[in-house]
Scaffold this motif. Sequence first.
Motif, PDB file in Angstrom:
ATOM      1  N   GLN A  90      45.059  34.010  44.494  1.00  0.00           N
ATOM      2  CA  GLN A  90      44.864  33.256  43.224  1.00  0.00           C
ATOM      3  C   GLN A  90      46.047  32.356  43.068  1.00  0.00           C
ATOM      4  O   GLN A  90      46.478  32.322  41.729  1.00  0.00           O
ATOM      5  N   ALA A 108      48.796  44.188  45.183  1.00  0.00           N
ATOM      6  CA  ALA A 108      47.664  43.525  45.042  1.00  0.00           C
ATOM      7  C   ALA A 108      47.216  43.490  43.364  1.00  0.00           C
ATOM      8  O   ALA A 108      46.594  42.430  43.028  1.00  0.00           O
ATOM      9  N   HIS A 109      47.801  44.238  42.827  1.00  0.00           N
ATOM     10  CA  HIS A 109      47.578  44.447  41.270  1.00  0.00           C
ATOM     11  C   HIS A 109      48.114  43.104  40.561  1.00  0.00           C
ATOM     12  O   HIS A 109      47.952  42.950  39.311  1.00  0.00           O
ATOM     13  N   ARG A 125      47.613  40.101  40.984  1.00  0.00           N
ATOM     14  CA  ARG A 125      46.567  39.223  40.905  1.00  0.00           C
ATOM     15  C   ARG A 125      46.107  39.112  39.518  1.00  0.00           C
ATOM     16  O   ARG A 125      45.832  40.094  38.773  1.00  0.00           O
ATOM     17  N   ARG A 162      43.555  37.868  38.124  1.00  0.00           N
ATOM     18  CA  ARG A 162      41.957  38.484  37.714  1.00  0.00           C
ATOM     19  C   ARG A 162      41.701  39.413  38.660  1.00  0.00           C
ATOM     20  O   ARG A 162      41.522  39.019  39.798  1.00  0.00           O
ATOM     21  N   ALA A 163      41.150  40.614  38.105  1.00  0.00           N
ATOM     22  CA  ALA A 163      40.777  41.596  39.187  1.00  0.00           C
ATOM     23  C   ALA A 163      39.707  41.194  39.784  1.00  0.00           C
ATOM     24  O   ALA A 163      39.227  41.538  40.938  1.00  0.00           O
ATOM     25  N   ASP A 164      38.732  40.192  39.116  1.00  0.00           N
ATOM     26  CA  ASP A 164      37.465  40.045  39.745  1.00  0.00           C
ATOM     27  C   ASP A 164      37.436  38.538  40.477  1.00  0.00           C
ATOM     28  O   ASP A 164      36.402  38.032  40.640  1.00  0.00           O
ATOM     29  N   ARG A 184      40.379  37.262  46.374  1.00  0.00           N
ATOM     30  CA  ARG A 184      41.201  38.435  46.766  1.00  0.00           C
ATOM     31  C   ARG A 184      42.261  38.277  47.547  1.00  0.00           C
ATOM     32  O   ARG A 184      43.282  39.017  47.618  1.00  0.00           O
TER      33      ARG A 184
END
Length: 273
Positions: A167, A190-191, A193, A195-197, A200
């Motif tokens: 992202q 990874a958290h 990022r 937007r979780a959705d 990736r």
Amino acid sequence: MSRTAIIAGRGALPAILARAIDDPQVYALEGFEPDGIQATPFRLERLVPFLDHLHQERIERVVFAGAIQRPRLDPESFDQRTAMLVPRILTAMQSGDDAALRAVLDIFEENDLSISSASDIAPDLTPAEGVIVGEVGTFDRRDASLAARIVETLGPLDVGQGAVVAQGLCLAIESLPGTRAMLEFAGQHAHLRPRADGARGVLWKAPKPGQDLRIDMPTIGPDTVDQAADAGLGGIAWQAGKVILLDRDESVRRAEAAGIFLWSAGPFDGHQG
């Protein structure tokens, strides 16, 4: 009749190349033996006698394959002729891994041994441009673009051959610990990022600008696919024609199972966006 020697490091690549060579002679730096194939060990402290041995075995061509780290040298083990090369090698090592590898190549060539790349021996190891499996979205392309620019920019500093971007944010860059450590770090963060959705993230692999591709060509394979999937990434992208893909069928199978893409990017898809 001339023969080819494989100077092997760890991993599966030396065994793959051995199957593509008639009567291959396989040697490995002591402590860095390859997987799946027997190799005669040698020590860097006796490099010149080793080069003499290659000539005695009618070796005219050498290919370097597999991973090694800087070996610990024993000053008492140097023979007199190899000891004369020590200042040259140490000076190169102080300038970084690329310079050290270049110095080793020069020494082999000065001893009338030609150097071939792994892709010269087995061209199918470096996939042509295109998406091999999965779907690459617009945001994946943008992330790959940024990761490619990061690797290219850091290249002159001799940092590494990979980066992870998700992202639009750089989660990790490859350094001395290697690709596995980079992907583990990216997975742990990874958290971050936004937007979780959202996208990736992408692992990008490419040689450093000006890197001699006859040695230390970037390599990915089934284990890399597993590591990228464990890190929660959306896919792996690399510079087409300049990165080795080991065990393509198994890599594709694992990528499909994990729902990630494998993309051999042309010049230069990665700089789009």
